[in-house]
Design an enzyme around this catalytic site. Structure first.
Site, PDB file in Angstrom:
ATOM      1  CG  HIS A   1       2.717   5.453   5.677  1.00  0.00           C
ATOM      2  ND1 HIS A   1       2.343   4.758   6.807  1.00  0.00           N
ATOM      3  CD2 HIS A   1       3.854   4.851   5.226  1.00  0.00           C
ATOM      4  CE1 HIS A   1       3.216   3.787   7.038  1.00  0.00           C
ATOM      5  NE2 HIS A   1       4.143   3.814   6.105  1.00  0.00           N
TER       6      HIS A   1
ATOM      7  CB  CYS B   1       7.265   3.636   4.044  1.00  0.00           C
ATOM      8  SG  CYS B   1       7.099   3.161   2.304  1.00  0.00           S
TER       9      CYS B   1
END
Length: 409
Positions: free
Chosen positions: A295, A314
């Site tokens: 992301h 992440c």
């Protein structure tokens, strides 16, 4: 100050210049080799890198064993610092030839600062004179340890070369970089942010199935339990801009709730889309059961760090827009259409017709654009393994709704 300017702008002491020349002769390749690599396919590039690492390792393995003073972990050292770790720093710089032994001591003065910068320049690191995590690890590394890193990485590179598909996204955790390879050619490379040692990014083999423009962010269970619920209990706020807090499925005003006896499973926190969102404007969904995905971010300043192990697992991308454009071009999403989607300020899901494979790798030695060997910290202490084992390759996209429960209709 740029590294190339540093060498010419400073008046380096003669011993330091000699050490710099020696160090650069070990790590730097030839311009002709680099020119060949530029024209090669990514598989050929990996072959060249692996050969380069093996050759550099052979040179280091031929060196006799020498004393290695370990600075050891601790607070950041900078000009003006003093104490036992600074004394070990000066001893190590002297061992490496960057500081005269007569200048050893427990004060990080101007001359020691100059020696630190010279060492950083020789390693093609950020030249700032600060002995933080990356510089300290590099100083503590012996030649034979460096050679072992090169051998492991070369072996892993050849394994990837022989097994990876022609189109793949590679996330190298130690170097904290992400590369898109399309049809066998490198298309995009950027800095990344990966999981901190306490919340490691796993070595996945996965695939991106959806690109989400203007994503919401639902606080993951670990972050909720360890970070946000304690904050709610202490201050009555989750500390997240433009977030909705849910208790037992209903939105609540967090300041008026007594959170002391509320269990994490009863709480959900969802941050709304926008530039303030922790995921930035783009999320790249994968299929793994660990809720790991790629992301953007609302903290671009973090990409300036040498060590970028600050996420909860992440992977944050420095150029998430560029990655989105590259993946969506195949879906006939133009940049103008992407702009219009961004303007809508609400989550929009785009399913990729052909999921894009993603491979997480663990190369603590790489080769840069100048054909110089770069060594990276063993951020998760995995270097005891010859080639870290990857998690099983998923069988393919799931047939169920891939969105987390908080985002499903």
């Amino acid at each position: 100050m740029h590294a190339s300017q540093t060498l010419t702008d400073r008046r380096w002491p003669t011993p330091v210049l000699a050490a710099l020349t020696l160090a650069l002769s070990v790590v730097a390749g030839t311009a002709a080799t680099h020119a060949t690599a530029e024209a090669a396919s990514y598989r050929d590039t990996l072959t060249g890198w692996a050969d380069r690492l093996d050759a550099a390792a052979t040179v280091l393995e031929a060196e006799p064993e020498r004393a290695v003073t370990r600075i050891g972990s601790g607070p950041l050292l900078k000009k003006g610092s003093s104490g036992e770790r600074v004394e070990r720093l000066t001893q190590r710089l002297a061992e490496l030839g960057f500081l005269d032994r007569a200048r050893q001591g427990d004060l990080l003065d101007e001359e020691v600062d100059t020696a630190v910068r010279a060492f950083q320049f020789s390693q093609r690191m950020k030249v700032d004179g600060l002995v933080g995590g990356g510089t300290r690890v590099a100083l503590d590394r012996s030649p034979h340890e460096a050679a072992a890193q090169m051998r492991r990485s070369a072996l892993s590179m050849r394994a990837l070369r022989d097994t990876a598909p022609d189109t793949v996204i590679l996330v190298n955790l130690p170097s904290q970089t992400t590369t898109l390879v399309r049809d066998g050619e490198e298309a995009l490379t950027m800095r990344s942010i990966v999981g901190r040692p306490s919340r490691e990014t796993p070595l996945l083999q996965d695939q991106i199935t959806h690109v989400i423009v203007n994503p919401t962010w639902t606080v993951p269970p670990t972050v909720l339990k360890e970070d946000k619920l304690p904050l709610l209990r202490a201050k009555g706020t989750p500390g997240i801009a433009n977030a909705v807090v849910y208790l037992d499925g209903a939105p609540v005003e967090p300041a008026v709730v007594d959170w002391r006896n509320v269990s994490p499973r009863r709480v959900r926190i969802v941050q709304q889309p926008g530039d303030h969102n922790a995921l930035g404007r783009y999320r790249f969904n994968m299929t793994n059961p660990y809720n790991i995905y790629l992301h953007g971010t609302n903290e671009p300043r973090l990409f300036d760090r040498e060590i970028r192990t600050v996420s909860s697992g992440c992977v944050r991308l420095e150029d998430a827009r560029g990655m989105a454009e590259a993946l969506l071009a195949i879906e006939h999403v133009s940049t103008a259409r992407l702009d219009r989607m961004l303007d809508r300020q609400e989550p929009q899901w785009i399913k990729l017709t052909q999921p894009v494979p993603v491979r997480f790798v663990y190369w603590t030695a790489t080769v840069d654009e100048r054909d110089a060997v770069r060594l990276h910290p063993d951020i998760y202490d995995l270097n005891e393994d010859t080639v870290p084992a990857a998690l099983p390759d998923p069988t393919g996209p799931t047939s169920a709704d891939p969105r987390p429960p908080a985002q499903r209709a």
